[in-house]
Design a protein around this motif. Sequence first.
Motif, PDB file in Angstrom:
ATOM      1  N   GLU A 101      -4.898 -18.285 -15.222  1.00  0.00           N
ATOM      2  CA  GLU A 101      -5.191 -16.959 -15.772  1.00  0.00           C
ATOM      3  C   GLU A 101      -5.676 -15.994 -14.689  1.00  0.00           C
ATOM      4  OE1 GLU A 101      -7.982 -14.940 -19.279  1.00  0.00           O
ATOM      5  OE2 GLU A 101      -7.990 -17.110 -18.935  1.00  0.00           O
ATOM      6  N   ALA A 102      -6.533 -16.477 -13.800  1.00  0.00           N
ATOM      7  CA  ALA A 102      -7.033 -15.624 -12.712  1.00  0.00           C
ATOM      8  C   ALA A 102      -5.920 -15.262 -11.743  1.00  0.00           C
ATOM      9  CB  ALA A 102      -8.171 -16.338 -11.977  1.00  0.00           C
ATOM     10  N   GLY A 107      -2.168 -10.951  -9.790  1.00  0.00           N
ATOM     11  CA  GLY A 107      -0.836 -10.357  -9.632  1.00  0.00           C
ATOM     12  C   GLY A 107      -0.737  -9.010 -10.313  1.00  0.00           C
ATOM     13  N   ARG A 108      -1.313  -8.897 -11.514  1.00  0.00           N
ATOM     14  CA  ARG A 108      -1.306  -7.614 -12.231  1.00  0.00           C
ATOM     15  C   ARG A 108      -2.106  -6.563 -11.472  1.00  0.00           C
ATOM     16  NH1 ARG A 108      -2.442  -9.595 -16.605  1.00  0.00           N
ATOM     17  NH2 ARG A 108      -4.721  -9.347 -16.603  1.00  0.00           N
ATOM     18  N   ALA A 109      -3.210  -6.976 -10.845  1.00  0.00           N
ATOM     19  CA  ALA A 109      -4.036  -6.042 -10.078  1.00  0.00           C
ATOM     20  C   ALA A 109      -3.277  -5.533  -8.856  1.00  0.00           C
ATOM     21  CB  ALA A 109      -5.335  -6.716  -9.661  1.00  0.00           C
ATOM     22  N   HIS A 110      -2.509  -6.410  -8.217  1.00  0.00           N
ATOM     23  CA  HIS A 110      -1.677  -5.965  -7.075  1.00  0.00           C
ATOM     24  C   HIS A 110      -0.644  -4.940  -7.533  1.00  0.00           C
ATOM     25  CE1 HIS A 110      -2.899  -8.219  -3.528  1.00  0.00           C
ATOM     26  NE2 HIS A 110      -3.037  -9.332  -4.260  1.00  0.00           N
ATOM     27  N   ALA A 111      -0.024  -5.196  -8.670  1.00  0.00           N
ATOM     28  CA  ALA A 111       0.990  -4.261  -9.185  1.00  0.00           C
ATOM     29  C   ALA A 111       0.365  -2.916  -9.542  1.00  0.00           C
ATOM     30  CB  ALA A 111       1.671  -4.874 -10.410  1.00  0.00           C
ATOM     31  N   GLU A 114      -0.378  -1.025  -6.334  1.00  0.00           N
ATOM     32  CA  GLU A 114       0.835  -0.471  -5.727  1.00  0.00           C
ATOM     33  C   GLU A 114       1.278   0.788  -6.451  1.00  0.00           C
ATOM     34  OE1 GLU A 114       5.399  -1.929  -4.586  1.00  0.00           O
ATOM     35  OE2 GLU A 114       3.952  -3.307  -5.530  1.00  0.00           O
ATOM     36  N   ARG A 115       1.227   0.788  -7.776  1.00  0.00           N
ATOM     37  CA  ARG A 115       1.599   1.966  -8.542  1.00  0.00           C
ATOM     38  C   ARG A 115       0.631   3.110  -8.298  1.00  0.00           C
ATOM     39  NH1 ARG A 115       1.273   1.496 -14.936  1.00  0.00           N
ATOM     40  NH2 ARG A 115      -0.918   1.430 -14.300  1.00  0.00           N
ATOM     41  N   ALA A 116      -0.669   2.811  -8.208  1.00  0.00           N
ATOM     42  CA  ALA A 116      -1.663   3.850  -7.965  1.00  0.00           C
ATOM     43  C   ALA A 116      -1.488   4.463  -6.585  1.00  0.00           C
ATOM     44  CB  ALA A 116      -3.063   3.261  -8.114  1.00  0.00           C
ATOM     45  N   GLU A 117      -1.124   3.652  -5.598  1.00  0.00           N
ATOM     46  CA  GLU A 117      -0.891   4.194  -4.252  1.00  0.00           C
ATOM     47  C   GLU A 117       0.332   5.123  -4.240  1.00  0.00           C
ATOM     48  OE1 GLU A 117      -0.571   0.662  -1.928  1.00  0.00           O
ATOM     49  OE2 GLU A 117      -2.720   0.561  -1.477  1.00  0.00           O
ATOM     50  N   GLN A 118       1.398   4.709  -4.910  1.00  0.00           N
ATOM     51  CA  GLN A 118       2.597   5.569  -4.973  1.00  0.00           C
ATOM     52  C   GLN A 118       2.288   6.888  -5.676  1.00  0.00           C
ATOM     53  OE1 GLN A 118       5.486   3.133  -6.962  1.00  0.00           O
ATOM     54  NE2 GLN A 118       5.891   1.836  -5.163  1.00  0.00           N
ATOM     55  N   ARG A 148      -8.124  -0.392  -6.565  1.00  0.00           N
ATOM     56  CA  ARG A 148      -8.610  -1.203  -5.440  1.00  0.00           C
ATOM     57  C   ARG A 148      -9.804  -2.068  -5.862  1.00  0.00           C
ATOM     58  NH1 ARG A 148      -8.302   3.529  -0.745  1.00  0.00           N
ATOM     59  NH2 ARG A 148      -6.051   3.290  -0.327  1.00  0.00           N
ATOM     60  N   ALA A 149     -10.706  -1.491  -6.661  1.00  0.00           N
ATOM     61  CA  ALA A 149     -11.855  -2.261  -7.141  1.00  0.00           C
ATOM     62  C   ALA A 149     -11.409  -3.384  -8.075  1.00  0.00           C
ATOM     63  CB  ALA A 149     -12.834  -1.335  -7.860  1.00  0.00           C
ATOM     64  N   SER A 150     -10.387  -3.103  -8.914  1.00  0.00           N
ATOM     65  CA  SER A 150      -9.872  -4.126  -9.821  1.00  0.00           C
ATOM     66  C   SER A 150      -9.236  -5.272  -9.041  1.00  0.00           C
ATOM     67  CB  SER A 150      -8.856  -3.520 -10.786  1.00  0.00           C
ATOM     68  OG  SER A 150      -9.468  -2.524 -11.594  1.00  0.00           O
ATOM     69  N   LEU A 151      -8.574  -4.950  -7.940  1.00  0.00           N
ATOM     70  CA  LEU A 151      -7.976  -5.987  -7.110  1.00  0.00           C
ATOM     71  C   LEU A 151      -9.052  -6.884  -6.502  1.00  0.00           C
ATOM     72  CD1 LEU A 151      -5.535  -7.264  -5.727  1.00  0.00           C
ATOM     73  CD2 LEU A 151      -5.785  -5.572  -3.888  1.00  0.00           C
ATOM     74  N   THR A 152     -10.121  -6.274  -6.015  1.00  0.00           N
ATOM     75  CA  THR A 152     -11.225  -7.065  -5.455  1.00  0.00           C
ATOM     76  C   THR A 152     -11.843  -7.972  -6.510  1.00  0.00           C
ATOM     77  OG1 THR A 152     -11.708  -5.309  -3.856  1.00  0.00           O
ATOM     78  CG2 THR A 152     -13.437  -6.925  -4.263  1.00  0.00           C
ATOM     79  N   SER A 153     -12.044  -7.438  -7.705  1.00  0.00           N
ATOM     80  CA  SER A 153     -12.606  -8.230  -8.800  1.00  0.00           C
ATOM     81  C   SER A 153     -11.689  -9.393  -9.171  1.00  0.00           C
ATOM     82  CB  SER A 153     -12.845  -7.341 -10.019  1.00  0.00           C
ATOM     83  OG  SER A 153     -13.351  -8.087 -11.105  1.00  0.00           O
ATOM     84  N   ALA A 154     -10.379  -9.149  -9.179  1.00  0.00           N
ATOM     85  CA  ALA A 154      -9.422 -10.211  -9.505  1.00  0.00           C
ATOM     86  C   ALA A 154      -9.438 -11.296  -8.438  1.00  0.00           C
ATOM     87  CB  ALA A 154      -8.020  -9.618  -9.652  1.00  0.00           C
ATOM     88  N   GLU A 155      -9.591 -10.921  -7.194  1.00  0.00           N
ATOM     89  CA  GLU A 155      -9.671 -11.910  -6.112  1.00  0.00           C
ATOM     90  C   GLU A 155     -10.922 -12.773  -6.241  1.00  0.00           C
ATOM     91  OE1 GLU A 155      -7.305  -9.369  -2.621  1.00  0.00           O
ATOM     92  OE2 GLU A 155      -9.493  -9.385  -2.715  1.00  0.00           O
TER      93      GLU A 155
END
Length: 214
Positions: A101-102, A107-111, A114-118, A148-155
């Motif tokens: 699950e983590a 993976g969802r946080a990376h996606a 990427e969308r937020a950067e674009q 970016r914060a969500s990605l860190t939390s997911a990691e």
Amino acid sequence: MKRNRIIAGVAAVALVLVAAWFFRRAEASTGSPYRIVQVERGDVEMSINSTGTLKPVTVVQVGTQVSGKVTELFADFNDRVTRGQLIARIDPTLQQQAVREATSSLGRAHADLERAEQEFNRNKTLFDQKVLTESEFNTSEYNLAVSRASLTSAEVNLERARQNLAYTEIYAPMSGTVVSENAKQGQTLNANQQAPIVLRIADLSTMTVQSQVS
């Protein structure tokens, strides 16, 4: 006449015996009261009796940091174990599911990032061209920071899930002897409130006696 001589003889013998007894007693009383022996060097020892409890100096309580059923026990009472030896295993099913699950959340946080950067790059170009308002550009900048914060939390969540999975295998923290077995194979342990004790390992090479001596 003859009778008088016999009585006189008996009296004479009694007198001699009494005199001999007094003589020996007087001779014994005049002897030295001391005993003379040769001087020798030796140790002065004193013994005392006491009761107490024999205990090892170092005792480690081996517990579990995750909840679950004890599927395997590799050490029993009075067994000798070494540091780093696998001594028990907890059912890893729930922890394996948490890792999957983590991993999906990461993976969802990376996606999302990427969308937020674009979106941020596109809005920045429009903002520089005076096509996009400052409020709209700030919204895209905020979404990028949140992603970016969500990605860190997911990691972090994935790292925690992997660590909990590793906790399902319990290793001996020191070399020693198992002095008590507090969990049985098939027993479910709950680590939500406190760490349940699986085994107690003691170093029996150094012992101490706890006693009271008068």
